[in-house]
Design a protein around this motif. Structure first.
Motif, PDB file in Angstrom:
ATOM      1  N   MET A   1       1.577   8.858   6.770  1.00  0.00           N
ATOM      2  CA  MET A   1       2.739   8.455   7.556  1.00  0.00           C
ATOM      3  C   MET A   1       2.865   6.938   7.561  1.00  0.00           C
ATOM      4  O   MET A   1       1.922   6.224   7.885  1.00  0.00           O
ATOM      5  N   ALA A  21      15.671  14.733  10.990  1.00  0.00           N
ATOM      6  CA  ALA A  21      14.251  14.618  10.642  1.00  0.00           C
ATOM      7  C   ALA A  21      13.856  13.164  10.423  1.00  0.00           C
ATOM      8  O   ALA A  21      12.776  12.724  10.854  1.00  0.00           O
ATOM      9  N   LYS A  24      13.740  11.255  13.862  1.00  0.00           N
ATOM     10  CA  LYS A  24      12.546  11.633  14.623  1.00  0.00           C
ATOM     11  C   LYS A  24      11.284  11.036  14.013  1.00  0.00           C
ATOM     12  O   LYS A  24      10.398  10.556  14.731  1.00  0.00           O
ATOM     13  N   ALA A  25      11.192  11.048  12.684  1.00  0.00           N
ATOM     14  CA  ALA A  25       9.998  10.514  12.022  1.00  0.00           C
ATOM     15  C   ALA A  25       9.894   9.009  12.192  1.00  0.00           C
ATOM     16  O   ALA A  25       8.794   8.473  12.411  1.00  0.00           O
ATOM     17  N   SER A  29       6.964   7.003  14.282  1.00  0.00           N
ATOM     18  CA  SER A  29       6.174   5.974  13.595  1.00  0.00           C
ATOM     19  C   SER A  29       6.335   4.598  14.236  1.00  0.00           C
ATOM     20  O   SER A  29       5.880   3.603  13.668  1.00  0.00           O
ATOM     21  N   GLU A 219      11.669  17.575   6.138  1.00  0.00           N
ATOM     22  CA  GLU A 219      10.536  16.660   6.315  1.00  0.00           C
ATOM     23  C   GLU A 219      10.012  16.140   4.976  1.00  0.00           C
ATOM     24  O   GLU A 219       9.536  14.991   4.894  1.00  0.00           O
ATOM     25  N   THR A 222      12.302  13.444   4.019  1.00  0.00           N
ATOM     26  CA  THR A 222      12.076  12.343   4.964  1.00  0.00           C
ATOM     27  C   THR A 222      10.940  11.443   4.524  1.00  0.00           C
ATOM     28  O   THR A 222      11.033  10.209   4.625  1.00  0.00           O
ATOM     29  N   GLN A 223       9.856  12.007   4.025  1.00  0.00           N
ATOM     30  CA  GLN A 223       8.713  11.188   3.628  1.00  0.00           C
ATOM     31  C   GLN A 223       9.068  10.250   2.484  1.00  0.00           C
ATOM     32  O   GLN A 223       8.601   9.106   2.441  1.00  0.00           O
TER      33      GLN A 223
END
Length: 250
Positions: A1, A21, A24-25, A29, A219, A222-223
């Motif tokens: 992350m 997503a 929120k991520a 973080s 997700e 998202t990464q």
């Protein structure tokens, strides 16, 4: 992350799917997040972030309206003190139809949201980032921005345009401290995909078109977005990153 402590982020289309997503991520973080959406769904995203101890605001905005986009950016800066990250995710994916069956009004709507809207977002985001001499922008394109997709002419054209806008803007602003990149997802398991499935087509058929033989989760996309926003990607400029389960490799 990736970690984004003390960073300020604006995410469009934050009411559901990939945008929710990402918002929120980023908040999880350490970022303070402006969740922008044309629907009240953005408030649901903000409520979820706050319930988890994050900091966020909801800004309702139609990205086709230049004044509204400028106001959303200004409110983000006023609330949080700056703008370090922008993820331009808002867009529409229309129902499937061949060119001969497309309605002109429907075509204009797709191009207005997916191209004009994204352009307006970059215009106002960059105007602030230039002043501070730094920033990272990630635009959501699509695998349809890399290859042609039958029966989706407007969407395919719009996502090719997103890739082009990303490259042109990246060249213009890289030397001024602003990195601009794009992500090109394959099929992602979101409410938008559910809404736009042709009659009689099951999601498993869409998944089977991908060599990995499944849909992406929001997700997973998202990464990739968060990496491009981070200092880990500090030398990445004007890139269109395919995250498509091998779809465009075929």
């Amino acid at each position: 992350m990736q970690q984004f402590d003390n960073k300020i982020a604006l995410v469009t289309g934050a009411g559901s799917g990939i945008g929710a997503a990402v918002a929120k991520a980023l908040a999880a973080s350490g970022a303070r997040v402006a969740a922008v959406d044309v629907t009240p769904g953005g408030q649901v995203t903000v409520d979820t972030i706050k319930a988890s101890g994050g900091e966020a605001i909801f800004l309702q905005c139609d990205i086709q309206d230049s004044a509204a986009v400028a106001d959303a950016v200004a409110k983000t800066v006023a609330q949080f003190g700056g703008l370090d990250i922008a993820v331009n995710n808002a867009g529409v994916d229309p129902e499937v139809a061949p060119e001969a069956d497309w309605d002109e009004t429907a075509m204009e709507r797709i191009l207005s949201i997916n191209i004009k809207g994204l352009f307006l977002c970059m215009k106002h985001e960059i105007a602030h980032m230039v002043g501070q001499g730094s920033g990272a922008i990630v635009n959501l394109a699509s695998a349809a921005g890399v290859v042609g997709v039958a029966n989706k002419p407007a969407y395919t054209a719009s996502k090719h345009a997103v890739v082009g806008l990303t490259k042109a803007s990246a060249l213009q602003y890289a030397a001024r401290g602003i990195r601009i990149n794009a992500v090109c997802p394959g099929a992602v398991d979101t409410p938008m995909l559910d809404h736009n499935l042709p009659p009689g087509v099951d999601k498993s058929l869409i998944a089977a078109n991908h060599p990995i033989n499944r849909l992406a989760s929001p997700e997973e996309i998202t990464q990739a977005i968060l990496w491009l926003c981070s200092e880990s990607a500090s030398y990445v400029v004007g890139h269109s990153l395919t995250v498509d389960g091998g779809l465009t490799v075929q």
